[in-house]
Write a protein that holds these residues in place. Sequence first.
Motif, PDB file in Angstrom:
ATOM      1  N   UNK A   1      -5.984   2.532  12.019  1.00  0.00           N
ATOM      2  CA  UNK A   1      -4.056   2.105  10.498  1.00  0.00           C
ATOM      3  C   UNK A   1      -4.502   3.583  10.139  1.00  0.00           C
ATOM      4  N   UNK A   2      -4.792   4.565  10.198  1.00  0.00           N
ATOM      5  CA  UNK A   2      -5.408   5.686   9.149  1.00  0.00           C
ATOM      6  C   UNK A   2      -4.055   5.726   7.774  1.00  0.00           C
ATOM      7  N   UNK A   3      -3.120   5.585   8.275  1.00  0.00           N
ATOM      8  CA  UNK A   3      -2.322   5.441   7.607  1.00  0.00           C
ATOM      9  C   UNK A   3      -1.919   4.590   6.278  1.00  0.00           C
ATOM     10  N   UNK A   4      -2.740   3.365   6.369  1.00  0.00           N
ATOM     11  CA  UNK A   4      -3.297   2.655   5.693  1.00  0.00           C
ATOM     12  C   UNK A   4      -4.751   3.438   4.070  1.00  0.00           C
ATOM     13  N   UNK A   5      -5.188   4.145   4.449  1.00  0.00           N
ATOM     14  CA  UNK A   5      -6.295   4.695   3.653  1.00  0.00           C
ATOM     15  C   UNK A   5      -5.345   4.989   2.635  1.00  0.00           C
ATOM     16  N   UNK A   6      -6.960   5.227   1.785  1.00  0.00           N
ATOM     17  CA  UNK A   6      -6.543   6.421   0.693  1.00  0.00           C
ATOM     18  C   UNK A   6      -7.911   6.805   0.124  1.00  0.00           C
ATOM     19  N   UNK A   7      -8.065   7.925  -0.434  1.00  0.00           N
ATOM     20  CA  UNK A   7      -9.520   7.846  -0.718  1.00  0.00           C
ATOM     21  C   UNK A   7      -9.043   9.110  -2.698  1.00  0.00           C
ATOM     22  N   UNK A   8      -8.353   8.546  -2.824  1.00  0.00           N
ATOM     23  CA  UNK A   8      -8.052   8.843  -4.260  1.00  0.00           C
ATOM     24  C   UNK A   8      -8.801   8.180  -5.265  1.00  0.00           C
TER      25      UNK A   8
END
Length: 221
Positions: free
Chosen positions: A15-22
């Motif tokens: 579920x990469x749409x839930x990822x954040x790298x900020x």
Amino acid sequence: MNTSPPSERGTVRRLPQRASYEEAVIHSILDEGLVAHVGVAVEGQPYVLPMVYGRIGRHLYLHGASVSRLARQLAQGVPVCLTVTLLDGLVLARSAFHHSANYRSVVVLGTAALVTDGEEKTRALEAITDHALRGRWAEVRPPNAQELKATSVLRLPLDEASAKVRTGPPRDDVEDLPLECWAGVLPLRLLALPPEPAPELREGIQPPAALFEYRARQGGS
């Protein structure tokens, strides 16, 4: 603003749409969390231990007894995986398959380093103490030489950190929508209860203002 994965192994695959790298998202989750789970392998045996922590800029600091197995292993430069999770709600779907949770989580991969500089070690211990309650370090007795010697402090860079967040209602299949079954979200939060003074506390000493501020933020009255 960094919106790209920090590395191949630090990329969220499920579920990469839930990822954040900020960094702002990652730091906000780490700053709100209180306990990190730290995983390390010792002679092929994985161990995952809960640890308190503090953040200074782009580094997390951990501490433990100098004689502890985890501290000794981390000080030797072994790979580590650290996670922090905030549970925001139970997601109750019409089907068992779509039950889930609303959460905010961070995973940090890297290698911890033993802090040997005395000033950095003191700053790290201050950050860990103030992470539990803002301003607490200034109110208490600082560690003495013997206590500092007995304590290991480890620095973990946030170079390979990723966040994952789920919000919102259940995602039921269309064919399940007519089912006579309640669906929705049970919101959860950390609730701070009234403070309990230590038995030996002298009469007249009041809790610090930061404690009441913390309770107010967490929904305590």
